[in-house]
Design an enzyme around this catalytic site. Sequence first.
Site: not given
Lengths: 74, 475
Positions: B184, B160, B85
């Site tokens: 997330s 997310s 990420k």
Amino acid sequence: MADEQTLSAADVRDLARAAGLDLDDARAAAIAPTLGSWLTAAQQLNRLMSEPERRDVTPIAIFQHPPVAPEEQP
Amino acid sequence: MSTTTTAELLRLTLSEAAERVAARAVSPVELVDAALERIGALDERLRAFVAVYEHEAREVARAAETMAAAGHLLGPLHGVPIALKDNIALRGLRTTAASKVLGDWIPEEDATVAARLKGAGAIVLGKTNMHEFAWGGTTDNPHWGTCRNPWDPERFPAGSSGGSGVAVAARMCSAALGTDTGGSVRLPSAVNGIVGLRPTIGRVSNRGVVPLAWSMDTVGPMARTVADCARLFGVIAGHDPGDAGTAQVPVGDYAGGLGRGVEGLRIGVVPGYTFEHVQPPVREAVQRALGVLEQLGARVVEVEIPHIEGNISAQLTVESCEPSAYHQHWLRERPQDYGEDVRQLLEIGELIPATHYLQAQRYRTLLRGELLDGLERADCVVFPTLPFTATGVGETSVVIEDGVEEDMLSAIMQYTGVASLAGLPALSLPCGFDADGMPIGMQLVGAPFEEARLLRIGAAYQGATDHHERAPAGC
């Protein structure tokens, strides 16, 4: 405080000014509904946490204990 | 090197790929080439990546191939392509948290988790798209493009860590890392049909990770199987002298206990919460999953969590205030550089009274205590991961029941916020599909540092079901 937290754009602008955040009318109006809704829910939580049986509950906090080098240990 | 086709290479799980590299049956170069080919074919549409390190990944793959040929394996991830990420720092490579504000940040050091993955032999293919600064659950990113669900590109991938979820589900990499504050890692794992683990707070280092909310942030693994998650987790877990928030608790053998089954284990459900306010296909899928676990020898027990209802408000309060503190300077100096939704959330966080924040932090103590009591009577507590299946891209509200539209952000964290607030580990794994073929996830929440037990239960479930073996069309 009333259950339903209805905030006007002017209310939000005043809060923002106190926080040192410059919000114009449009931005204040845009966040007012969500802020009002979240504050309403928070009031319910505030009442729960203010009940006598929870008087001794302390906040979750992060306590950090960095490692101490051997030469610095007491 | 091998006669394995690209399609076969992409179907390999992380564990299978690592084992074949170790046996010299597959080359890391082949694995990286196959992944890059898949990214090239799909990512213009899916927008899972914000950066792909094609040249670097191939260079490292060649070196990994040479080392494997010499019998020198760096670790359990030797030669397998993974993605990170974009809020996880990589030395010398732009790390933006999918924002404009950090658009020029080039870290001087790897995040601890990135260094550990590299040390275990993983090859970093690229950085994945995310909700800007991780503050939101849709990965509809104004700076890097709208990330889309590979099961239906008109649906959202959640967030997310949406890009990580999509990249794993679409077989663009063997596994990925995400970060989880209010859900997330687990939310995109559920809606993309993969496995995601939120570790106990303090189990994995946050050093070098752009924060969202300090008191709830943690890095977590995302992969296609529980066994893969266990393998990845074993590499990133552990104390880090560079992060004083990490615990000095020994790291378990997460992969070693996966075959122990669930005979005699107690699976908790919370009356009035586990199956309330949830879309029927999600409820039915989780109920069927409990039936599978019972058939495997587990026992379903009721666990009372008297004040669980307050969790969404507490979650929103904490998750609003902490990011607004971190972003306070930028919000005043560069407000126009934020996407509109994140800017609004940061502004809201500025206006919540400190007393509300502290009551929410006190509520966390209450909730954690009730959960720990409950986990004395059960080996885990089960919830749906989220109460609905993937909604359309761009939607900001969702209907869960009775035709009532609800705010997406509040609705999406109904179940994931519980473990986040309490600092407990939680594993999301696929447990079915709705009538449109969209994946459904269930979540197992455990006691602190009991990730091994959650992984063991998840592995038993995956051994008896095949939801995790299905792939999106074209993948």
